[in-house]
Each structure stands twice: as structure tokens, then as C-alpha cells.
Design an enzyme around this catalytic site. Structure first.
Site, mmCIF file in Angstrom:
data_model
loop_
_atom_site.group_PDB
_atom_site.id
_atom_site.type_symbol
_atom_site.label_atom_id
_atom_site.label_comp_id
_atom_site.label_asym_id
_atom_site.label_seq_id
_atom_site.Cartn_x
_atom_site.Cartn_y
_atom_site.Cartn_z
ATOM 1 N N ASP A 43 25.637 94.650 63.932
ATOM 2 C CA ASP A 43 26.425 94.986 65.426
ATOM 3 C C ASP A 43 26.966 94.022 65.816
ATOM 4 O OD1 ASP A 43 25.626 97.857 65.010
ATOM 5 O OD2 ASP A 43 23.925 97.641 66.305
ATOM 6 N N THR A 156 23.319 102.384 74.394
ATOM 7 C CA THR A 156 21.934 102.407 73.618
ATOM 8 C C THR A 156 21.538 101.119 73.328
ATOM 9 O OG1 THR A 156 23.570 102.744 71.546
ATOM 10 C CG2 THR A 156 22.565 104.665 72.787
ATOM 11 N N TYR A 158 21.742 96.878 75.218
ATOM 12 C CA TYR A 158 21.048 96.344 76.353
ATOM 13 C C TYR A 158 20.622 97.079 77.346
ATOM 14 C CZ TYR A 158 19.935 92.128 79.502
ATOM 15 O OH TYR A 158 19.361 91.459 80.395
ATOM 16 N N LEU A 160 19.742 100.452 77.308
ATOM 17 C CA LEU A 160 18.706 101.268 77.143
ATOM 18 C C LEU A 160 17.381 100.423 77.224
ATOM 19 C CD1 LEU A 160 17.694 103.877 76.160
ATOM 20 C CD2 LEU A 160 18.027 103.172 73.717
#
Length: 256
Positions: A43, A156, A158, A160
């Protein structure tokens, strides 16, 4: 899907080995000739690739294959059938945030953020932040370790991990999430329309310094930061139909 594609790969060994395999199996062109990009890595590398496109003011669709750790923004790695996968890929538009920051010496910075803009205290002392939405002060003083403004694509990540809400892709919303809030005692964040204009002013900036981070790029000792969605610089991610980003974001709400 056009066959004029460029290959980007993370410098990690797995990504480099996979890139060698793809170079032997398929034809590639330089970025300035490409109509799409295949990105190999995790990512973090996908964010790096998208920022390269933002800096070059180009919107080429990017098909990522995971050779990193999490790979939430990536498809599964496979050498075979790449042409067919690209032809069937489902596109998703991602609108980045635009961060205008001024530090305590008056220097100005403008940076994009695809996942989030985060504010982090630089010392042992808590940060004190004034929060304004659409020219209205909504929190005169937020005492905290920090806070962040997240897009649906970044909700979804940091966001989350600090108990922020998951936002469905296409929801037209932003998440405003505090990090270890102390005052107001019961404030746990807000969900805002993505048309909102947000301003964060650092109170007692010399005594309680704060940094602002747009994805992976940091500005130290900020005094004021203005944030809004930049719909003029939309990006396009490509996903296998069975691993589409909107489905992944939805299902994250049910992960134990």
C-alpha cells in the site's frame, strides 16, 4: 484496456523479482508514453505511485499487485493472465485531499493526501487545536495527542486504528477523528460532507508544537492548516471484479 502500460515496482526483493518476470512476459513503455500503470509492492508503494501521478498532473489508471504486507489497495499477485485482468478490471475514482499549511515562521506548503492528513504532537505535551468547518469554529479547543482527516479510501488505514469510522467509497464523506482526546472529554470525532472546508489552528504553537502529515509527507511546526477535497485531481485505481475496493471497505466493518 490499452496495452500501452508502464511498470512500477517497489525496491524490495519480492517486487523486483516479480517485475523481472513481467518484463519477460509482457511489453512495457516509459511512463510518458503509457496509458495505464501496473504497480508492484504494498500500500505504501501504491501511495507513492499515485503521488508521482499527482506531481506530474496525470491521471493514468493504476492496477496494483500486492507484494507487500497488507495490500489493501492492491490486487493479488499473479504473473499469468495480466491482459485479461486489465481488460476486466473495475475502475474506482479516488479524490485526494489538498492541504495548505503555514508554519510558525510563515512558510507555506501545499501537499496532496490520498489517505489522510494527520496532526501529531511533537513533544511530550498535548496539542491544543482550534477546529473550524466552513468558517464556523466548531471546537474552540481540542486537547489531544493529535487528530486526522481521512478520505473513504484512507478510512480503513490510520483512521481505523484510532477508532475512526469506515466510510464507504462514494459516500461523499470525510472522517474527522481525534487521537487520544482529553478535552472535550466525550468528543470522539465527526463525519463531514466532502464539500466541507476544514481549518485547524494550533493554539500555543511555540509551547505545544504540532506537525501536519499529508500521507507520508510531513510539515513541522505548523500554525494553521486548511484542508479540502480536490476534485480536479481525481485518481483512478483498477481492481479485479472479485476484489473491488468498495467491497473491501464494506467488509472491513465485519472483520473481528
Amino acid at each position: 484496456m490499452s496495452q500501452l502500460r508502464a511498470l512500477f515496482a517497489s525496491p524490495t526483493e519480492p517486487a523486483q523479482l516479480a517485475a523481472d518476470e513481467l518484463r519477460e512476459a509482457y511489453e512495457w513503455v516509459p511512463l510518458d508514453q503509457a496509458e495505464s500503470i501496473v504497480a508492484l509492492g504494498g500500500d505504501g508503494f501504491m501511495l507513492q505511485t499515485l503521488h508521482t501521478l499527482l506531481e506530474g498532473r496525470r491521471n493514468l489508471p493504476v492496477f496494483g499487485m500486492n507484494l507487500g504486507t497488507v495490500g489493501f489497495l492492491m490486487n493479488d499477485w499473479r504473473r499469468e493472465g495480466l491482459d485479461e485482468r486489465l481488460a476486466r478490471a473495475k475502475p474506482f475514482k479516488v479524490s485526494p485531499l489538498k492541504m495548505h499549511a503555514v508554519n510558525t515562521t510563515g512558510e507555506r506548503f501545499e501537499l496532496p493526501a490520498i489517505n489522510e492528513v494527520s496532526f501529531l504532537r511533537e513533544t511530550r505535551q498535548t496539542a491544543k487545536l482550534e477546529v473550524t468547518v466552513n468558517d464556523r469554529v466548531v471546537l474552540p479547543e481540542l486537547v489531544c495527542d493529535g487528530m486526522l482527516i481521512a478520505t473513504p479510501a484512507g478510512s480503513t488505514a490510520y483512521n481505523l486504528s484510532v477508532q475512526g469510522p469506515i466510510l464507504p467509497l462514494g459516500s461523499g464523506m470525510l472522517a474527522m477523528t481525534p487521537i487520544s482526546p482529553f478535552r472535550p472529554r466525550r468528543w470522539r470525532g465527526a463525519i463531514l460532507p466532502d464539500k466541507a472546508r476544514i481549518t485547524i489552528r494550533v493554539l500555543e504553537a511555540d509551547k505545544r508544537p504540532v506537525s501536519a502529515v499529508a500521507d507520508q509527507r510531513e510539515v513541522r511546526d505548523v500554525a494553521r492548516v486548511d484542508i479540502e477535497i480536490d476534485h480536479h485531481r481525481d485518481l483512478t485505481l483498477l481492481f479485479d471484479p472479485e476484489h473491488a475496493l468498495d467491497d473491501r471497505i464494506t467488509m472491513e466493518q465485519f472483520v473481528a
